[in-house]
Scaffold this motif. Structure first.
Motif, PDB file in Angstrom:
ATOM      1  N   GLY A 286      54.986  28.285  25.229  1.00 29.78           N
ATOM      2  CA  GLY A 286      54.046  27.196  25.008  1.00 29.78           C
ATOM      3  C   GLY A 286      54.024  26.252  26.189  1.00 29.78           C
ATOM      4  N   VAL A 287      53.161  25.253  26.128  1.00 23.81           N
ATOM      5  CA  VAL A 287      53.096  24.259  27.193  1.00 23.81           C
ATOM      6  C   VAL A 287      54.478  23.658  27.394  1.00 23.81           C
ATOM      7  CG1 VAL A 287      52.166  22.011  27.857  1.00 23.81           C
ATOM      8  CG2 VAL A 287      50.667  23.716  26.810  1.00 23.81           C
ATOM      9  N   PHE A 288      54.919  23.657  28.651  1.00 21.52           N
ATOM     10  CA  PHE A 288      56.257  23.174  28.966  1.00 21.52           C
ATOM     11  C   PHE A 288      56.146  21.901  29.780  1.00 21.52           C
ATOM     12  CE2 PHE A 288      60.015  23.338  31.881  1.00 21.52           C
ATOM     13  CZ  PHE A 288      60.947  22.979  30.928  1.00 21.52           C
ATOM     14  N   LYS A 289      56.706  20.804  29.283  1.00 22.31           N
ATOM     15  CA  LYS A 289      56.519  19.501  29.921  1.00 22.31           C
ATOM     16  C   LYS A 289      57.804  18.695  29.917  1.00 22.31           C
ATOM     17  CE  LYS A 289      53.790  16.077  31.457  1.00 22.31           C
ATOM     18  NZ  LYS A 289      54.879  15.171  31.882  1.00 22.31           N
ATOM     19  N   THR A 290      58.211  18.254  31.119  1.00 29.65           N
ATOM     20  CA  THR A 290      59.297  17.299  31.285  1.00 29.65           C
ATOM     21  C   THR A 290      58.766  16.200  32.210  1.00 29.65           C
ATOM     22  OG1 THR A 290      60.263  18.248  33.304  1.00 29.65           O
ATOM     23  CG2 THR A 290      60.946  19.226  31.199  1.00 29.65           C
ATOM     24  N   PRO A 291      59.526  15.123  32.440  1.00 27.62           N
ATOM     25  CA  PRO A 291      59.033  14.107  33.382  1.00 27.62           C
ATOM     26  C   PRO A 291      58.753  14.650  34.776  1.00 27.62           C
ATOM     27  CG  PRO A 291      60.788  13.196  32.050  1.00 27.62           C
ATOM     28  CD  PRO A 291      60.733  14.655  31.727  1.00 27.62           C
ATOM     29  N   GLY A 292      59.449  15.720  35.172  1.00 32.40           N
ATOM     30  CA  GLY A 292      59.280  16.235  36.524  1.00 32.40           C
ATOM     31  C   GLY A 292      58.533  17.541  36.627  1.00 32.40           C
ATOM     32  N   LEU A 293      58.255  18.187  35.499  1.00 35.19           N
ATOM     33  CA  LEU A 293      57.677  19.531  35.541  1.00 35.19           C
ATOM     34  C   LEU A 293      56.675  19.705  34.410  1.00 35.19           C
ATOM     35  CD1 LEU A 293      57.727  22.402  36.780  1.00 35.19           C
ATOM     36  CD2 LEU A 293      59.660  22.918  35.267  1.00 35.19           C
ATOM     37  N   ASN A 294      55.512  20.237  34.763  1.00 37.21           N
ATOM     38  CA  ASN A 294      54.447  20.454  33.784  1.00 37.21           C
ATOM     39  C   ASN A 294      53.870  21.844  34.019  1.00 37.21           C
ATOM     40  OD1 ASN A 294      52.405  20.182  31.904  1.00 37.21           O
ATOM     41  ND2 ASN A 294      51.490  18.363  32.807  1.00 37.21           N
ATOM     42  N   VAL A 295      53.975  22.709  33.011  1.00 35.45           N
ATOM     43  CA  VAL A 295      53.480  24.083  33.131  1.00 35.45           C
ATOM     44  C   VAL A 295      52.545  24.346  31.959  1.00 35.45           C
ATOM     45  CG1 VAL A 295      54.102  26.503  33.468  1.00 35.45           C
ATOM     46  CG2 VAL A 295      55.733  24.710  34.110  1.00 35.45           C
ATOM     47  N   ARG A 296      51.248  24.450  32.256  1.00 36.15           N
ATOM     48  CA  ARG A 296      50.283  24.652  31.182  1.00 36.15           C
ATOM     49  C   ARG A 296      49.030  25.384  31.654  1.00 36.15           C
ATOM     50  NH1 ARG A 296      48.872  19.353  28.653  1.00 36.15           N
ATOM     51  NH2 ARG A 296      47.288  20.584  27.612  1.00 36.15           N
ATOM     52  N   GLY A 297      49.048  25.886  32.885  1.00 41.60           N
ATOM     53  CA  GLY A 297      47.842  26.513  33.422  1.00 41.60           C
ATOM     54  C   GLY A 297      48.141  27.773  34.211  1.00 41.60           C
ATOM     55  N   PHE A 298      47.068  28.499  34.528  1.00 40.18           N
ATOM     56  CA  PHE A 298      47.180  29.741  35.282  1.00 40.18           C
ATOM     57  C   PHE A 298      46.220  29.719  36.463  1.00 40.18           C
ATOM     58  CE2 PHE A 298      48.929  30.778  31.196  1.00 40.18           C
ATOM     59  CZ  PHE A 298      49.957  31.662  31.479  1.00 40.18           C
ATOM     60  N   LYS A 299      46.696  30.236  37.585  1.00 38.74           N
ATOM     61  CA  LYS A 299      45.890  30.349  38.800  1.00 38.74           C
ATOM     62  C   LYS A 299      45.362  31.780  38.897  1.00 38.74           C
ATOM     63  CE  LYS A 299      44.314  29.645  43.025  1.00 38.74           C
ATOM     64  NZ  LYS A 299      45.263  29.509  44.145  1.00 38.74           N
ATOM     65  N   VAL A 300      44.045  31.898  38.970  1.00 39.69           N
ATOM     66  CA  VAL A 300      43.376  33.195  39.048  1.00 39.69           C
ATOM     67  C   VAL A 300      42.564  33.228  40.337  1.00 39.69           C
ATOM     68  CG1 VAL A 300      41.746  34.732  37.876  1.00 39.69           C
ATOM     69  CG2 VAL A 300      43.267  33.269  36.530  1.00 39.69           C
ATOM     70  N   TYR A 301      42.493  34.379  40.981  1.00 40.03           N
ATOM     71  CA  TYR A 301      41.730  34.527  42.220  1.00 40.03           C
ATOM     72  C   TYR A 301      40.460  35.331  41.961  1.00 40.03           C
ATOM     73  CZ  TYR A 301      45.495  32.761  45.186  1.00 40.03           C
ATOM     74  OH  TYR A 301      46.439  31.960  45.789  1.00 40.03           O
ATOM     75  N   ALA A 302      39.302  34.698  42.193  1.00 40.15           N
ATOM     76  CA  ALA A 302      38.034  35.412  42.043  1.00 40.15           C
ATOM     77  C   ALA A 302      37.677  36.187  43.302  1.00 40.15           C
ATOM     78  CB  ALA A 302      36.910  34.431  41.704  1.00 40.15           C
ATOM     79  N   ASP A 303      37.873  35.574  44.473  1.00 43.68           N
ATOM     80  CA  ASP A 303      37.503  36.240  45.727  1.00 43.68           C
ATOM     81  C   ASP A 303      38.462  35.831  46.827  1.00 43.68           C
ATOM     82  OD1 ASP A 303      36.618  33.609  46.076  1.00 43.68           O
ATOM     83  OD2 ASP A 303      34.678  34.154  46.923  1.00 43.68           O
ATOM     84  N   GLY A 304      38.113  36.185  48.071  1.00 45.09           N
ATOM     85  CA  GLY A 304      38.964  35.873  49.200  1.00 45.09           C
ATOM     86  C   GLY A 304      38.525  34.607  49.903  1.00 45.09           C
ATOM     87  N   ALA A 305      38.684  34.581  51.224  1.00 49.47           N
ATOM     88  CA  ALA A 305      38.392  33.390  52.009  1.00 49.47           C
ATOM     89  C   ALA A 305      37.202  33.632  52.926  1.00 49.47           C
ATOM     90  CB  ALA A 305      39.607  32.993  52.838  1.00 49.47           C
ATOM     91  N   LEU A 306      36.521  32.558  53.274  1.00 50.01           N
ATOM     92  CA  LEU A 306      35.339  32.651  54.131  1.00 50.01           C
ATOM     93  C   LEU A 306      35.726  33.039  55.559  1.00 50.01           C
ATOM     94  CD1 LEU A 306      32.239  32.170  54.052  1.00 50.01           C
ATOM     95  CD2 LEU A 306      32.697  29.852  54.866  1.00 50.01           C
ATOM     96  N   GLY A 307      36.827  32.495  56.047  1.00 45.72           N
ATOM     97  CA  GLY A 307      37.227  32.755  57.425  1.00 45.72           C
ATOM     98  C   GLY A 307      37.509  34.207  57.708  1.00 45.72           C
ATOM     99  N   SER A 308      38.037  34.927  56.721  1.00 44.87           N
ATOM    100  CA  SER A 308      38.327  36.345  56.878  1.00 44.87           C
ATOM    101  C   SER A 308      37.234  37.226  56.280  1.00 44.87           C
ATOM    102  CB  SER A 308      39.683  36.684  56.245  1.00 44.87           C
ATOM    103  OG  SER A 308      39.751  36.212  54.911  1.00 44.87           O
ATOM    104  N   ARG A 309      36.116  36.615  55.890  1.00 42.99           N
ATOM    105  CA  ARG A 309      34.940  37.280  55.309  1.00 42.99           C
ATOM    106  C   ARG A 309      35.273  38.014  54.009  1.00 42.99           C
ATOM    107  NH1 ARG A 309      34.381  38.268  60.828  1.00 42.99           N
ATOM    108  NH2 ARG A 309      32.590  37.257  61.819  1.00 42.99           N
ATOM    109  N   GLY A 310      36.217  37.444  53.272  1.00 42.55           N
ATOM    110  CA  GLY A 310      36.539  37.999  51.959  1.00 42.55           C
ATOM    111  C   GLY A 310      35.899  37.228  50.827  1.00 42.55           C
ATOM    112  N   ALA A 311      35.284  36.069  51.131  1.00 40.75           N
ATOM    113  CA  ALA A 311      34.572  35.297  50.108  1.00 40.75           C
ATOM    114  C   ALA A 311      33.369  36.104  49.634  1.00 40.75           C
ATOM    115  CB  ALA A 311      34.121  33.963  50.675  1.00 40.75           C
ATOM    116  N   CYS A 312      33.123  36.092  48.335  1.00 43.21           N
ATOM    117  CA  CYS A 312      32.046  36.893  47.754  1.00 43.21           C
ATOM    118  C   CYS A 312      30.742  36.093  47.726  1.00 43.21           C
ATOM    119  CB  CYS A 312      32.428  37.331  46.344  1.00 43.21           C
ATOM    120  SG  CYS A 312      31.323  38.566  45.648  1.00 43.21           S
TER     121      CYS A 312
END
Length: 547
Positions: A286-312
């Motif tokens: 479950g959501v994990f929360k202390t005064p110094g640490l908050n974990v409640r989300g996920f990082k997802v990658y849709a595409d790459g970067a513009l500089g390397s021409r990986g952006a969609c």
């Protein structure tokens, strides 16, 4: 004797009263400053009082010095004070690890990269050679490098050098052999560059992981050193909270242990990476929360970067015909993740650079969120947006999480990738801000410099550190100084569901604040990059002091 008793009694009462008057009712009182509270009305004060790690009073010295006796009193002598700065998008742990490897940032040519790596290798004689920071867009010959030079320098020892954005790398043949990569090999969501039937060593996006997974995992000592080194440097530039985007569940445990020991004092908002074991971990915990640490989300990658021409992109790159970039996973994958996170009540934070990737993710979010809401789902970067898609942010309360330094880093070549028409709705921070009325700001370090004052400068002046262009880059999308400061404090806290505990200097909030040598709300724009941090406080404790 009878006459002495009343006198002795009076003396005793006076002594007791005097002791009571000298009892401390605060830990710290700072006075005679210009304190930007960043509250609802953006008010200023000249004094703040701290007790037990929290702010207990904000106001004027005339009133508060009479009410509070603090163990420590600091005269700010007119210096400006701001809430502790928050980086809403960074790679804190990876930055710390990069400090142990070859630093390729600012290298002006492929030869300079090779020279830097060779020098690093002479001092670090064992294991893989790892480096990060090259950018072919900064070179006179603006094309991807070839591994031939690396092969001659390191015929046996494996080398992996990651591009500045982390979405491309060049490796030598030794590394390719370890990973088992062959010419012409294909991978979804990435590219293994092959020219005339030969591997160049350049890998894009998902292809990078084929080699990266072969690199030994850092030791416990390397991991701890990375986190503490990153903390030291971040405190020096006034950061008191960082959003670390894309960690493993194991790293959460490590961070938790170091914070419990009291050695890691940086507050962290952690997004877990898009991997099955991480979903299993947080769904069970479950959501994990202390005064110094908050974990409640996920990082997802849709595409790459513009500089390397990986952006969609929706249409071809202006400087490469028949190429639109690519998605890193299928649309079905993103739809499934969105539905799963919505059902479980977690935050979804998706990296999207190109206008095609942004459109897809905005549509997926909209289908799940169904209009106005307080889920605070985020699109990280929101870099290239089709004109008709801006309204999807506001219609569905989707938060654009942006990094103003990207605009000033990319502006010299972004037009070549996109063309003039698409460029006008890229890095459009003011237009994005207008969608919801608030927007968090970050750096994406180590892609950009860790200094949040550079973020502030880029947001309001739209210039690089050399003051270019003279009139600013697409100034119609510059932010005001108040908007920029809010984006680095209270709005960044809000993006993390933490606006009730940090992000402003108000009673009841954590005593996280920073003292600068100049007032960023008033100094000429050209002076902003030179502003220095004098002190950084976390929980009322001084964690950095400029000597």
């Amino acid at each position: 004797m009878k006459k002495l008793l009343p006198i002795l009694l009076m003396m005793s009462l006076f002594a007791i009263t005097s002791c009571q008057q000298k009892e401390y009712n605060a830990d710290l009182l700072l006075k005679n400053g210009v304190i930007y509270t960043v509250d609802k009305n953006f008010t200023t004060a000249n004094t703040l009082v701290v007790k037990g790690g929290k702010i207990i009073a904000v106001g004027s010295a005339d009133t508060l010095e009479k009410k509070y006796m603090a163990r420590q009193v600091i005269d700010l002598q007119g210096k400006p004070v701001y809430p502790g700065l928050i980086d809403a998008h960074a790679h804190f742990y990876q930055y710390g690890l990069s400090l142990q490897n070859a630093n390729l940032i600012g290298t002006a040519s492929w030869q300079a990269v090779c020279d830097t790596v060779a020098s690093y290798a002479r001092k670090n004689t064992d294991g893989w050679i790892i480096g990060r920071g090259w950018d072919q867009n900064d070179w006179e010959v603006k094309k991807n490098p070839d591994k031939q030079k690396l092969d001659s320098l390191f015929p046996v020892r494996p080398v992996m050098l990651t591009r500045v954005d982390g979405h491309a790398a060049i490796v030598n043949q030794a590394a390719l052999n370890i990973a088992g990569i062959k010419p012409g090999q294909k991978i979804n969501g990435g590219e293994i560059e092959t020219v005339n039937g030969k591997l160049t060593g350049v890998l894009l996006d998902n292809a990078v992981g084929i080699v990266a997974r072969k690199i030994p995992v850092p030791s416990d000592q390397q991991t701890e050193s990375a986190l503490l080194d990153a903390q030291r440097n971040c405190f020096q530039v006034g950061l008191t909270t960082v959003d670390d985007c894309g960690l493993s569940a194991n790293m959460v445990t490590t961070i938790e242990q170091l914070q419990h020991k009291g050695v890691l004092k940086m507050r962290m908002y952690v997004m877990l990476s898009d991997r099955p074991e991480n979903y299993d971990y947080l769904f069970k915990r479950g959501v994990f929360k202390t005064p110094g640490l908050n974990v409640r989300g996920f990082k997802v990658y849709a595409d790459g970067a513009l500089g390397s021409r990986g952006a969609c992109l929706l249409a071809d790159y202006s400087d490469q015909k028949n190429w639109k970039g690519f998605l890193l996973s299928s649309r079905q994958h993103f739809e499934q993740i969105a539905q799963k996170l919505a059902a479980k009540g977690f935050q979804m934070c998706t990296h999207a650079i190109g206008d095609s990737a942004n459109r897809m993710m905005l549509q997926i979010y909209a289908k799940v969120l169904k209009g106005k809401n307080d889920r605070r789902w985020r699109i990280e970067h929101s870099q290239v947006i089709a004109p008709e898609d801006f309204k999807l942010f506001g219609d569905n309360s989707i938060i654009p999480s942006v990094q103003p330094s990207h605009a000033t880093s990319d502006m010299s070549w972004a037009g070549q990738r996109l063309g003039a028409k698409r460029l006008k709705t890229s890095y459009a921070y003011k237009q994005l801000l207008e969608q919801n009325g608030w927007m968090p700001l970050g750096t994406d370090f180590p892609v950009e410099n860790i200094n949040p004052l550079y973020t502030f400068y880029a947001a309001v002046e739209r210039k690089d550190l050399k003051g270019r262009p003279a009139k600013g880059f697409q100034m119609e999308n510059a932010l005001t100084r108040e908007q920029a400061l809010r984006g680095m404090t209270i709005w960044a806290a809000k993006a993390n569901f933490e606006e009730n505990e940090k992000g402003s200097i108000e009673v009841g909030k954590y005593a996280d604040f920073v003292v600068l040598d100049k007032d960023i709300m008033k100094v000429p724009g050209a002076e902003l990059p030179g502003v220095k941090v004098l002190n950084t406080y976390v929980n009322g404790d001084k964690v950095y002091d400029q000597k």
